[in-house]
Write an enzyme that holds these catalytic residues in place. Structure first.
Site, PDB file in Angstrom:
ATOM      1  N   ASP A 111       0.868  -1.176   0.000  1.00 23.09           N
ATOM      2  CA  ASP A 111       0.000   0.000   0.000  1.00 23.09           C
ATOM      3  C   ASP A 111       0.905   1.226   0.000  1.00 23.09           C
ATOM      4  OD1 ASP A 111      -1.751   2.112   0.597  1.00 23.09           O
ATOM      5  OD2 ASP A 111      -1.847   1.585   2.728  1.00 23.09           O
ATOM      6  N   GLU A 122      -3.705   4.219  -2.580  1.00 21.36           N
ATOM      7  CA  GLU A 122      -4.118   3.858  -1.222  1.00 21.36           C
ATOM      8  C   GLU A 122      -5.607   4.076  -1.011  1.00 21.36           C
ATOM      9  OE1 GLU A 122      -2.719   6.243   2.217  1.00 21.36           O
ATOM     10  OE2 GLU A 122      -2.461   4.289   3.218  1.00 21.36           O
ATOM     11  N   GLU A 123      -6.104   5.239  -1.435  1.00 20.53           N
ATOM     12  CA  GLU A 123      -7.508   5.558  -1.218  1.00 20.53           C
ATOM     13  C   GLU A 123      -8.431   4.588  -1.951  1.00 20.53           C
ATOM     14  OE1 GLU A 123      -5.209   9.342  -0.516  1.00 20.53           O
ATOM     15  OE2 GLU A 123      -5.194   7.768  -2.013  1.00 20.53           O
ATOM     16  N   GLY A 173       5.706   5.896  -3.984  1.00 18.20           N
ATOM     17  CA  GLY A 173       6.255   7.225  -3.733  1.00 18.20           C
ATOM     18  C   GLY A 173       6.483   8.056  -4.969  1.00 18.20           C
ATOM     19  N   CYS A 174       5.913   7.647  -6.085  1.00 19.62           N
ATOM     20  CA  CYS A 174       6.058   8.420  -7.324  1.00 19.62           C
ATOM     21  C   CYS A 174       4.765   9.220  -7.540  1.00 19.62           C
ATOM     22  CB  CYS A 174       6.346   7.486  -8.492  1.00 19.62           C
ATOM     23  SG  CYS A 174       7.829   6.470  -8.231  1.00 19.62           S
ATOM     24  N   ALA A 186       2.156  11.761  -7.308  1.00 16.35           N
ATOM     25  CA  ALA A 186       1.929  12.978  -6.531  1.00 16.35           C
ATOM     26  C   ALA A 186       3.054  13.265  -5.544  1.00 16.35           C
ATOM     27  CB  ALA A 186       0.604  12.865  -5.775  1.00 16.35           C
TER      28      ALA A 186
END
Length: 595
Positions: free
Chosen positions: A388, A406-407, A522-523, A525
């Protein structure tokens, strides 16, 4: 530029009127403002130090990443301007050093964006910018020259996606279209999935005497032949209770409920197990915004570093995806009220002690097996640990306007939203496992194009406790306002530690070393560089001794590029073995990357 500023002002005014600011809204506004700042710097043409060569806030792998001090004379300025005229100007080095400790990047924000001074994101004291011990602009340049990744110059690769290919991949993703050409490279994906076709064996619940194991159900064993039997609450006595233990969730007042879930706080290694029926009851309370002192306007100090589990923000005006998320959640409630599932779910917080931090420069280990696939999403890959791409406040904007990886996962698997109720924000050395959560909805699209796409019947196998064989780990990457920051070696090591904390097996033996399914963590946004993040995750999985499946949905060029890097590393390892050299993986990776 004036038109763009007016657009941003209107957006801020709208959010203020409706009071629906959230972290994702703020991040989007920050990115827009940063793009305007870059344009303004280009327009005025002032001389500033270059921190790293990049285009459009993405690393340019075709040029050397380098640090430049101020030009000494006009001749140097003119020669350098020819080679960097197309490169956006960045902050002076001193500003970059300070911004690494910026409140928007560090681990020291509360859920309202309030800053807690005193420690940086690595929990180390730092000096004020006015302090004499703070690096000067020139010393900052020297620090970053010695501690930043440098990539050797190379010609443009035919693996770089064209603008048309990028557009096509994005359109396929947001419309839920399977890629026309599915490419898989490396070890076969089925060979990784088949390494553990059944859930890991578990100790019976009645034998769990570990103080870190917390359960609010009575010990039981799941029997798939008896679907009518379900777990029962740990305490089923009726009475009139209105008390609060500070280590537990403050519940809505009820004379029928005394099994308050525990809070999984920073620095603890606790797991919390409950029935799916109990999760449904908690989500019903959150739906009606019944949890006291958790909304932003009324939150107490005890909860300032916890997410808000109440659904209030979801009901406010916002992007169309809010309505689609509500459709998924209402579908969930419709399903569980017609037929309540009889399984179990677990949330587990892991805080890795410093004594177990890997010494990256001294690790002698093999590369893990790697599969690169363009045809599957992470949640579609079974029998593995699914990653996630989390916010440090777990769930991110799931109950607001956010609607990315994630959302979306929390929306189609609503039981995961219970983690917002019990999990404090994550620190650098922490991750959160979500085990057994069921998927209830199909979806298509992404971000603003997200749509509910109907019912989903989850037939995933259950383990001995009745949990779905679905292990998800939440790990949060750093958000980079300045993408050049991510090549600083302290930052690289932070991301390595975070990934390793999530990838590290939860038990001993091959049964716990099943594969990991990840992607562009981590890419997007967060402005992370995809190639850098892929290599970081490859290293972390190798140290954890687990095979890695990298889901690069529809991106065949990136798949080929990472596979080439992987084969180069393998070749170097083979070469060093032939010469009987001691192999340290981290220095080898830096050598291949060109440091």
């Amino acid at each position: 530029m004036v038109e763009q500023l007016n657009s941003i002002k209107l957006e801020i005014d709208s959010c203020q009127r409706h009071q629906n600011f959230n972290e994702n809204d703020i991040d989007q506004l920050n990115r827009k403002i940063n793009r305007l700042q870059e344009k303004y710097k280009q327009f005025i043409g002032k001389d500033v130090n270059q921190a790293v060569v990049f285009n459009d806030k993405k690393i340019n792998w075709d040029q050397i990443i380098r640090i430049k001090e101020e030009s000494r004379n006009d001749e140097e300025k003119s020669s350098e301007s020819e080679s960097t005229s197309a490169v956006p100007k960045s902050k002076p080095a001193s500003s970059i050093e300070s911004s690494i400790l910026d409140k928007n990047h560090s681990q020291n924000l509360d859920h309202r964006g309030s800053y807690r001074p005193g420690i940086d994101r690595f929990n180390q004291p730092y000096n004020d910018a006015n302090s004499s011990s703070h690096p000067s602009p020139r010393s900052s340049v020297r620090i970053r020259r010695s501690n930043s990744l440098a990539i050797p110059q190379r010609g443009r690769s035919n693996l770089d996606p064209t603008e048309e290919e990028n557009t096509e991949m994005y359109e396929d993703l947001i419309h839920g279209i399977k890629p026309g050409e599915i490419i898989e490279k490396g070890i076969e994906i089925d060979s990784i999935i088949s390494r553990l076709c059944r859930p890991p064996l578990l100790k019976p619940m009645e034998e769990m005497h570990d103080k870190d194991f917390i359960s609010i159900i009575k010990p039981w064993k799941y029997d798939e032949t008896r679907p009518d039997i379900k777990p029962t609450p740990m305490k089923d006595l009726y009475g009139d209770y209105d008390y609060w233990n500070e280590d537990c969730v403050l519940m809505p007042y009820s004379k029928y409920y005394q099994n308050a879930p525990p809070l999984l706080k920073i620095g603890t290694n606790h797991s919390f197990t409950m029935s799916q029926e109990q999760a449904a009851a908690l989500l019903a309370c959150a739906f009606f915004c019944l949890f006291p002192y958790r909304s932003n306007s009324s939150s107490k100090k005890e909860y300032e570093s916890f997410p808000n589990p109440n659904f209030g923000k979801l009901y406010r005006e916002g992007p169309p995806n809010k309505m689609e998320k509500l459709r998924c959640l209402l579908h969930y409630f419709n399903r569980v009220t017609k037929k309540m599932p009889n399984g179990v779910i677990t949330f587990q917080r892991v805080s890795l002690p410093q004594a177990r931090f890997p010494r990256w420069n001294e690790l002698n280990t093999e590369l893990c097996d790697l599969n690169m696939t363009t045809g599957r999403k992470i949640e579609e890959i079974k029998n593995v640990l699914q990653v996630d791409f989390a916010n440090k406040y777990i769930g991110g904007g799931v109950l607001g306007g956010g609607c990315v990886q994630e959302e979306i996962r929390f929306t189609i698997c609503p039981e995961m939203i219970v983690s917002l109720l019990v999990c404090e924000m994550m620190q650098t050395n922490e991750c959160i496992f979500l085990i057994g959560c069921e998927q209830y909805s199909k979806y298509k699209g992404y971000d603003n194009s997200f749509q509910y796409a109907g019912d989903f019947q989850d037939d995933t196998t259950r383990d001995g406790w009745g949990r779905r064989w679905c292990h998800v780990v939440a790990i949060d990457a750093i958000y980079f306002r300045e993408p050049s920051e991510q090549y600083d070696m302290k930052i690289v090591e932070r991301e390595l530690l975070k990934a390793y904390t999530g990838f590290r097996p939860m038990g001993q033996g091959p049964e716990y070393e099943f594969g990991i399914a990840t992607g562009n963590w981590g890419c997007g946004a967060f402005n992370g560089d995809r190639q850098m993040k892929a290599i970081i995750q490859l290293m972390a999985a190798s140290v954890a001794k687990r095979p890695l499946i990298y889901a690069a949905y529809g991106d065949k060029n990136f798949t080929g590029r990472i596979r080439m890097k992987y084969e180069t590393l393998r070749a170097k390892l083979t070469e060093w073995k032939l010469h009987k050299k001691i192999i340290f993986l981290f220095p080898l990776v830096l050598q291949v990357l060109g440091k």
